[in-house]
Design a protein around this motif. Structure first.
Motif, PDB file in Angstrom:
ATOM      1  N   GLU A 115       8.796   6.314  -1.647  1.00  0.00           N
ATOM      2  CA  GLU A 115       7.350   6.498  -1.502  1.00  0.00           C
ATOM      3  C   GLU A 115       6.716   6.873  -2.840  1.00  0.00           C
ATOM      4  O   GLU A 115       5.658   6.338  -3.218  1.00  0.00           O
ATOM      5  CB  GLU A 115       7.066   7.593  -0.466  1.00  0.00           C
ATOM      6  N   ASP A 116       7.369   7.778  -3.562  1.00  0.00           N
ATOM      7  CA  ASP A 116       6.848   8.156  -4.873  1.00  0.00           C
ATOM      8  C   ASP A 116       6.975   7.021  -5.881  1.00  0.00           C
ATOM      9  O   ASP A 116       6.135   6.894  -6.793  1.00  0.00           O
ATOM     10  CB  ASP A 116       7.596   9.391  -5.386  1.00  0.00           C
ATOM     11  N   ALA A 117       7.994   6.204  -5.742  1.00  0.00           N
ATOM     12  CA  ALA A 117       8.133   5.049  -6.635  1.00  0.00           C
ATOM     13  C   ALA A 117       6.984   4.075  -6.439  1.00  0.00           C
ATOM     14  O   ALA A 117       6.457   3.503  -7.419  1.00  0.00           O
ATOM     15  CB  ALA A 117       9.467   4.360  -6.389  1.00  0.00           C
ATOM     16  N   VAL A 118       6.579   3.859  -5.198  1.00  0.00           N
ATOM     17  CA  VAL A 118       5.441   2.976  -4.933  1.00  0.00           C
ATOM     18  C   VAL A 118       4.170   3.557  -5.547  1.00  0.00           C
ATOM     19  O   VAL A 118       3.344   2.822  -6.129  1.00  0.00           O
ATOM     20  CB  VAL A 118       5.278   2.768  -3.413  1.00  0.00           C
ATOM     21  N   LYS A 119       4.017   4.874  -5.462  1.00  0.00           N
ATOM     22  CA  LYS A 119       2.847   5.509  -6.092  1.00  0.00           C
ATOM     23  C   LYS A 119       2.855   5.309  -7.604  1.00  0.00           C
ATOM     24  O   LYS A 119       1.821   5.013  -8.215  1.00  0.00           O
ATOM     25  CB  LYS A 119       2.841   7.003  -5.763  1.00  0.00           C
ATOM     26  N   THR A 120       4.033   5.452  -8.217  1.00  0.00           N
ATOM     27  CA  THR A 120       4.139   5.314  -9.666  1.00  0.00           C
ATOM     28  C   THR A 120       3.780   3.906 -10.118  1.00  0.00           C
ATOM     29  O   THR A 120       2.989   3.717 -11.064  1.00  0.00           O
ATOM     30  CB  THR A 120       5.571   5.659 -10.119  1.00  0.00           C
ATOM     31  N   TYR A 121       4.324   2.889  -9.464  1.00  0.00           N
ATOM     32  CA  TYR A 121       4.045   1.512  -9.875  1.00  0.00           C
ATOM     33  C   TYR A 121       2.622   1.097  -9.514  1.00  0.00           C
ATOM     34  O   TYR A 121       2.043   0.231 -10.181  1.00  0.00           O
ATOM     35  CB  TYR A 121       5.059   0.568  -9.241  1.00  0.00           C
ATOM     36  N   VAL A 143       0.849  -1.199   0.000  1.00  0.00           N
ATOM     37  CA  VAL A 143       0.000   0.000   0.000  1.00  0.00           C
ATOM     38  C   VAL A 143       0.879   1.241   0.000  1.00  0.00           C
ATOM     39  O   VAL A 143       2.067   1.196   0.337  1.00  0.00           O
ATOM     40  CB  VAL A 143      -0.938   0.028   1.227  1.00  0.00           C
ATOM     41  N   VAL A 144       0.285   2.353  -0.404  1.00  0.00           N
ATOM     42  CA  VAL A 144       0.976   3.639  -0.407  1.00  0.00           C
ATOM     43  C   VAL A 144       0.976   4.190   1.013  1.00  0.00           C
ATOM     44  O   VAL A 144      -0.078   4.282   1.658  1.00  0.00           O
ATOM     45  CB  VAL A 144       0.287   4.625  -1.372  1.00  0.00           C
ATOM     46  N   GLU A 170      10.360  -1.694  -4.066  1.00  0.00           N
ATOM     47  CA  GLU A 170      10.396  -0.270  -3.733  1.00  0.00           C
ATOM     48  C   GLU A 170       9.793  -0.016  -2.348  1.00  0.00           C
ATOM     49  O   GLU A 170      10.281   0.840  -1.591  1.00  0.00           O
ATOM     50  CB  GLU A 170       9.635   0.535  -4.796  1.00  0.00           C
ATOM     51  N   ALA A 171       8.753  -0.737  -2.009  1.00  0.00           N
ATOM     52  CA  ALA A 171       8.169  -0.586  -0.674  1.00  0.00           C
ATOM     53  C   ALA A 171       9.156  -1.031   0.407  1.00  0.00           C
ATOM     54  O   ALA A 171       9.221  -0.428   1.491  1.00  0.00           O
ATOM     55  CB  ALA A 171       6.876  -1.399  -0.578  1.00  0.00           C
ATOM     56  N   HIS A 172       9.921  -2.072   0.114  1.00  0.00           N
ATOM     57  CA  HIS A 172      10.930  -2.521   1.087  1.00  0.00           C
ATOM     58  C   HIS A 172      12.053  -1.489   1.217  1.00  0.00           C
ATOM     59  O   HIS A 172      12.522  -1.221   2.337  1.00  0.00           O
ATOM     60  CB  HIS A 172      11.499  -3.865   0.649  1.00  0.00           C
TER      61      HIS A 172
END
Length: 332
Positions: free
Chosen positions: A254-260, A114-115, A307-309
């Motif tokens: 955090e932004d990478a997780v949003k992008t994917y 999750v974001v 990315e979340a990790h």
């Protein structure tokens, strides 16, 4: 006259002495022949023994006698000799054999990402957060992220460029801490390994995307300029404040997780029809140990989980003293 008689007497004595020596030599030779003959006769106790050549059980020809017939080697023996003399086969290395330890995500783990957002606690955290926001604003503007529909080509262009930047912080942080350990003659407490694993993991994201698209010369030049600028700035910043740099990377992830997450939503909604049915690249299947029937959506899920990790790791390290022990072990 007297001298002549003396000489004759001395000659007779010499002849008698020579004759006696000759008789003794003849008798000695006779004795030796008789003794050898008797020794060669088998004893009564050895009647069951089969007489054979002395010392060897079979005759072996001298290797210099080339005119003699050679012994034929069995086929199994010839094959064994050829196998021993043949050069060893070169084993084809795979990505998994020489990559560093990394996490393998299950289906549920990858789907449950999750974001999230880490609230800034001080001025350094706020500076890191707003630095990421400014960088993303200009990148989205020049890449057309918010203008028009995002097709597969635009997504690949964005992912490739972002991953060339995302692989820099881990390597620069590891190098800075490595040099610091050498300079101060003290231990690093395990931070170097985690940062190197992060850098390689981001590079594997890049290599996976490159299986689908090869950038042109203009794109490569832009990557060269961005890497040269960002690498030097980040390295100097890490020497000044490692805590700020890890917080910066945490907000970047955090932004990478949003992008994917948006990319997955467009795959599920049907906007990226090609990726919804495209098989996963072999490098991705091997690296993340995906199933043989894995699709591109499964690859994006694994990348988002990575990315979340990284988000968790860098926010954790950003809140610690640089001299504390790293809580993340190899591959964690």
């Amino acid at each position: 006259m007297a001298m002549l008689c003396t000489s004759l007497g001395f000659g007779q004595r010499c002849l008698r002495s020579s004759w006696g020596n000759l008789s003794l030599l003849t008798s000695s030779r006779a004795f030796s022949t008789t003794h050898v003959t008797e020794c060669r006769k088998p004893a009564a106790a050895d009647k069951g023994h089969r007489p054979g050549p002395h010392f060897r059980s079979k005759i072996q020809h001298h290797p210099l006698y080339t005119d003699l017939p050679k012994r034929e080697q069995p086929a199994a023996e010839v094959a064994q000799v050829e196998k021993a003399q043949s050069p060893p086969a070169v084993k084809q290395n795979t990505y998994e054999e020489y990559t560093m330890a990394h996490l393998i995500w299950g289906k549920n783990e990858a789907e449950d990402v999750v974001v999230t957002h880490h609230d800034p606690r001080d001025k350094a955290d706020k500076l890191a957060m707003y630095t990421v926001k400014v960088m993303r604003f200009f990148f989205d503007l020049f890449s057309g992220y918010h203008f028009g529909a995002m097709n597969e080509i635009k997504w690949l262009r964005r992912i490739i460029f972002l991953e060339t930047v995302a692989g820099v912080p881990g390597m620069m942080g590891a190098m800075a801490r490595h040099l610091q350990s050498l300079r101060r003659l003290e231990r690093d407490h395990g931070w170097i390994h985690t940062l190197l694993e992060e850098a390689e993991n981001e590079r594997m994201h890049l290599l996976t995307a490159l299986e689908l698209r090869k950038p042109g010369p203009v794109f490569r030049f832009s990557v060269l300029m961005a890497q040269g600028l960002f690498t030097n700035i980040f390295f100097l910043a890490y020497l000044i404040s490692p805590r700020f740099c890890h917080r910066f990377v945490g907000y970047l992830e955090e932004d990478a997780v949003k992008t994917y997450t948006r990319c997955l939503a467009e795959i599920d909604s049907g906007h990226l029809k090609m990726w919804s049915k495209m098989p996963a690249p072999p490098i991705a299947i091997e690296y993340w140990r995906l199933g043989e029937n894995a699709l591109m959506r499964d690859v994006i899920l694994a990348i988002r989980a990575d990315e979340a990790h990284h988000r968790l790791v860098n926010h954790t390290l950003g809140g610690m003293d640089p001299n504390q022990k790293n809580p993340f072990g190899p591959g964690q």
